[in-house]
Write a protein that holds these residues in place. Structure first.
Motif, PDB file in Angstrom:
ATOM      1  N   ILE A  19       1.173  -1.315  -0.208  1.00 44.20           N
ATOM      2  CA  ILE A  19       0.073   0.210  -0.015  1.00 44.20           C
ATOM      3  C   ILE A  19       0.926   1.293  -0.084  1.00 44.20           C
ATOM      4  O   ILE A  19       0.747   1.999  -0.699  1.00 44.20           O
ATOM      5  N   THR A  20       1.684   1.281   0.896  1.00 43.32           N
ATOM      6  CA  THR A  20       2.624   2.412   0.979  1.00 43.32           C
ATOM      7  C   THR A  20       3.631   2.729  -0.114  1.00 43.32           C
ATOM      8  O   THR A  20       4.026   3.442  -0.668  1.00 43.32           O
ATOM      9  N   ASN A  21       4.026   1.502  -0.656  1.00 39.87           N
ATOM     10  CA  ASN A  21       5.077   1.257  -1.720  1.00 39.87           C
ATOM     11  C   ASN A  21       4.235   2.035  -3.101  1.00 39.87           C
ATOM     12  O   ASN A  21       5.077   2.680  -3.887  1.00 39.87           O
ATOM     13  N   ALA A  22       3.159   1.653  -3.077  1.00 44.07           N
ATOM     14  CA  ALA A  22       2.436   2.382  -4.395  1.00 44.07           C
ATOM     15  C   ALA A  22       2.634   3.745  -4.278  1.00 44.07           C
ATOM     16  O   ALA A  22       2.800   4.311  -5.410  1.00 44.07           O
ATOM     17  N   LEU A  23       2.397   4.435  -2.959  1.00 44.86           N
ATOM     18  CA  LEU A  23       2.549   5.994  -3.141  1.00 44.86           C
ATOM     19  C   LEU A  23       3.978   6.567  -3.256  1.00 44.86           C
ATOM     20  O   LEU A  23       4.075   7.296  -4.098  1.00 44.86           O
ATOM     21  N   MET A  24       4.798   5.693  -2.789  1.00 49.46           N
ATOM     22  CA  MET A  24       6.228   5.977  -2.890  1.00 49.46           C
ATOM     23  C   MET A  24       6.694   5.950  -4.406  1.00 49.46           C
ATOM     24  O   MET A  24       7.626   6.886  -4.636  1.00 49.46           O
ATOM     25  N   GLU A  25       6.269   5.040  -4.872  1.00 46.62           N
ATOM     26  CA  GLU A  25       6.309   4.795  -6.386  1.00 46.62           C
ATOM     27  C   GLU A  25       6.170   6.167  -7.209  1.00 46.62           C
ATOM     28  O   GLU A  25       6.716   6.512  -8.131  1.00 46.62           O
ATOM     29  N   LYS A  26       4.812   6.431  -6.844  1.00 43.81           N
ATOM     30  CA  LYS A  26       4.261   7.588  -7.705  1.00 43.81           C
ATOM     31  C   LYS A  26       4.563   9.040  -7.291  1.00 43.81           C
ATOM     32  O   LYS A  26       4.711   9.727  -8.232  1.00 43.81           O
ATOM     33  N   MET A  27       5.286   9.138  -6.163  1.00 46.22           N
ATOM     34  CA  MET A  27       5.566  10.486  -5.842  1.00 46.22           C
ATOM     35  C   MET A  27       6.942  10.554  -6.092  1.00 46.22           C
ATOM     36  O   MET A  27       7.919   9.628  -6.273  1.00 46.22           O
ATOM     37  N   ASP A  28       7.194  11.751  -6.688  1.00 41.40           N
ATOM     38  CA  ASP A  28       8.584  12.066  -7.361  1.00 41.40           C
ATOM     39  C   ASP A  28       9.435  13.135  -6.310  1.00 41.40           C
ATOM     40  O   ASP A  28       9.741  14.121  -6.896  1.00 41.40           O
ATOM     41  N   LEU A  29       9.534  12.719  -5.189  1.00 41.13           N
ATOM     42  CA  LEU A  29      10.188  13.557  -4.199  1.00 41.13           C
ATOM     43  C   LEU A  29      11.314  12.520  -3.300  1.00 41.13           C
ATOM     44  O   LEU A  29      10.951  11.379  -3.006  1.00 41.13           O
ATOM     45  N   PRO A  30      12.242  13.249  -3.030  1.00 38.06           N
ATOM     46  CA  PRO A  30      13.219  12.470  -2.149  1.00 38.06           C
ATOM     47  C   PRO A  30      12.559  12.257  -0.844  1.00 38.06           C
ATOM     48  O   PRO A  30      11.753  13.172  -0.371  1.00 38.06           O
ATOM     49  N   ILE A  31      13.195  11.165  -0.214  1.00 39.13           N
ATOM     50  CA  ILE A  31      12.400  10.877   1.125  1.00 39.13           C
ATOM     51  C   ILE A  31      12.558  11.945   2.205  1.00 39.13           C
ATOM     52  O   ILE A  31      11.612  12.230   2.951  1.00 39.13           O
ATOM     53  N   ASP A  32      13.576  12.516   2.248  1.00 35.21           N
ATOM     54  CA  ASP A  32      13.851  13.747   3.051  1.00 35.21           C
ATOM     55  C   ASP A  32      12.769  14.750   3.070  1.00 35.21           C
ATOM     56  O   ASP A  32      12.245  15.490   4.034  1.00 35.21           O
ATOM     57  N   GLN A  33      12.174  14.996   1.700  1.00 33.84           N
ATOM     58  CA  GLN A  33      11.348  16.088   1.496  1.00 33.84           C
ATOM     59  C   GLN A  33       9.960  15.467   2.078  1.00 33.84           C
ATOM     60  O   GLN A  33       9.099  16.471   2.467  1.00 33.84           O
ATOM     61  N   ILE A  34       9.639  14.466   1.627  1.00 33.82           N
ATOM     62  CA  ILE A  34       8.607  13.817   1.930  1.00 33.82           C
ATOM     63  C   ILE A  34       8.224  13.983   3.711  1.00 33.82           C
ATOM     64  O   ILE A  34       7.328  14.045   4.355  1.00 33.82           O
ATOM     65  N   ILE A  35       9.494  13.285   4.342  1.00 32.19           N
ATOM     66  CA  ILE A  35       9.306  13.407   5.977  1.00 32.19           C
ATOM     67  C   ILE A  35       9.269  14.787   6.348  1.00 32.19           C
ATOM     68  O   ILE A  35       8.422  15.228   7.124  1.00 32.19           O
ATOM     69  N   ALA A  36       9.912  15.967   5.500  1.00 30.01           N
ATOM     70  CA  ALA A  36       9.649  17.358   6.074  1.00 30.01           C
ATOM     71  C   ALA A  36       8.076  17.712   5.819  1.00 30.01           C
ATOM     72  O   ALA A  36       7.565  18.363   6.697  1.00 30.01           O
ATOM     73  N   LEU A  37       7.481  17.274   4.424  1.00 25.75           N
ATOM     74  CA  LEU A  37       6.514  17.703   4.440  1.00 25.75           C
ATOM     75  C   LEU A  37       5.287  17.222   5.453  1.00 25.75           C
ATOM     76  O   LEU A  37       4.484  17.801   5.963  1.00 25.75           O
ATOM     77  N   ARG A  38       5.622  15.692   5.775  1.00 33.17           N
ATOM     78  CA  ARG A  38       4.885  15.250   6.738  1.00 33.17           C
ATOM     79  C   ARG A  38       4.871  15.936   8.100  1.00 33.17           C
ATOM     80  O   ARG A  38       3.808  16.154   8.747  1.00 33.17           O
ATOM     81  N   GLU A  39       6.002  16.279   8.548  1.00 32.10           N
ATOM     82  CA  GLU A  39       6.318  17.014   9.825  1.00 32.10           C
ATOM     83  C   GLU A  39       5.523  18.359   9.883  1.00 32.10           C
ATOM     84  O   GLU A  39       4.968  18.562  10.834  1.00 32.10           O
ATOM     85  N   GLN A  40       5.681  18.893   8.779  1.00 34.34           N
ATOM     86  CA  GLN A  40       4.925  20.330   8.496  1.00 34.34           C
ATOM     87  C   GLN A  40       3.526  20.039   8.723  1.00 34.34           C
ATOM     88  O   GLN A  40       2.808  20.935   9.458  1.00 34.34           O
ATOM     89  N   LEU A  41       2.983  19.131   7.925  1.00 37.39           N
ATOM     90  CA  LEU A  41       1.373  18.908   7.863  1.00 37.39           C
ATOM     91  C   LEU A  41       1.092  18.279   9.441  1.00 37.39           C
ATOM     92  O   LEU A  41      -0.127  18.805   9.904  1.00 37.39           O
ATOM     93  N   ALA A  42       1.956  17.719   9.983  1.00 43.40           N
ATOM     94  CA  ALA A  42       1.463  17.281  11.467  1.00 43.40           C
ATOM     95  C   ALA A  42       1.463  18.662  12.544  1.00 43.40           C
ATOM     96  O   ALA A  42       0.539  18.601  13.195  1.00 43.40           O
ATOM     97  N   THR A  43       2.361  19.317  12.017  1.00 40.86           N
ATOM     98  CA  THR A  43       2.476  20.657  13.171  1.00 40.86           C
ATOM     99  C   THR A  43       1.304  21.361  12.944  1.00 40.86           C
ATOM    100  O   THR A  43       0.564  21.911  13.774  1.00 40.86           O
ATOM    101  N   LEU A  44       0.739  21.541  11.684  1.00 41.54           N
ATOM    102  CA  LEU A  44      -0.451  22.189  11.203  1.00 41.54           C
ATOM    103  C   LEU A  44      -1.733  21.708  11.912  1.00 41.54           C
ATOM    104  O   LEU A  44      -2.393  22.327  12.408  1.00 41.54           O
ATOM    105  N   LEU A  45      -1.964  20.395  11.702  1.00 39.86           N
ATOM    106  CA  LEU A  45      -2.800  19.660  12.167  1.00 39.86           C
ATOM    107  C   LEU A  45      -2.907  19.883  13.890  1.00 39.86           C
ATOM    108  O   LEU A  45      -3.966  20.110  14.508  1.00 39.86           O
ATOM    109  N   GLN A  46      -1.868  19.780  14.449  1.00 38.93           N
ATOM    110  CA  GLN A  46      -1.732  20.143  15.967  1.00 38.93           C
ATOM    111  C   GLN A  46      -2.117  21.510  16.377  1.00 38.93           C
ATOM    112  O   GLN A  46      -2.701  21.754  17.201  1.00 38.93           O
TER     113      GLN A  46
END
Length: 141
Positions: free
Chosen positions: A110-137
């Motif tokens: 399931i998660t591999n399908a998304l990782m293959e589709k996104m054209d972003l380095p893993i560090d950018q994905i992690i940073a984006l997730r952290e920003q969105l988590a901060t916004l959610l909080q």
């Protein structure tokens, strides 16, 4: 006052992104006969089995009117079972079945399908997730 265009709304971008991500997940989820919310319940139970219905609802931002039928469908699929807590009968705990535990081995697709589709380095994905988590909080307060 300037009228905002649709694409100027952060909430729309997040909404559209969420829908697109779910579409990417759909083939892998369909292969497992799961919806995205059902998958999220299983993810929480794979992290820690035996969570209460209340805790699942809080973690997934779902009210009981949405969560209860979702759990019922997973129970019908024999992936989990609900049980009243022995110390406090007001509490209902949710436990994975053997089939629910076994499904975890197939979950990486399931998660591999998304990782293959996104054209972003893993560090950018992690940073984006952290920003969105901060916004959610910040919106929870």
């Amino acid at each position: 006052m300037k009228t905002l265009k649709l694409e100027d709304h952060l909430c729309f971008t997040i909404y559209a992104l969420s829908r697109q991500i779910t579409c990417v997940y759909r083939p892998a989820l369909d292969a497992l006969d799961l919806t995205y919310p059902q998958y999220l319940v299983l993810v929480l139970l794979w992290e820690q089995d035996g969570r209460s219905v209340k805790e699942l609802g809080q973690r997934l931002y779902l009210d009981s009117g949405t969560l209860t039928p979702l759990l019922k469908r997973l129970e019908e699929k024999q992936l989990l079972h609900r049980q009243r807590d022995q110390q406090d009968e007001r509490v209902v705990n949710v436990h994975l079945t053997t089939a629910g535990k076994a499904l975890q081995e197939k979950a990486p697709t399931i998660t591999n399908a998304l990782m293959e589709k996104m054209d972003l380095p893993i560090d950018q994905i992690i940073a984006l997730r952290e920003q969105l988590a901060t916004l959610l909080q910040s919106l929870e307060a």
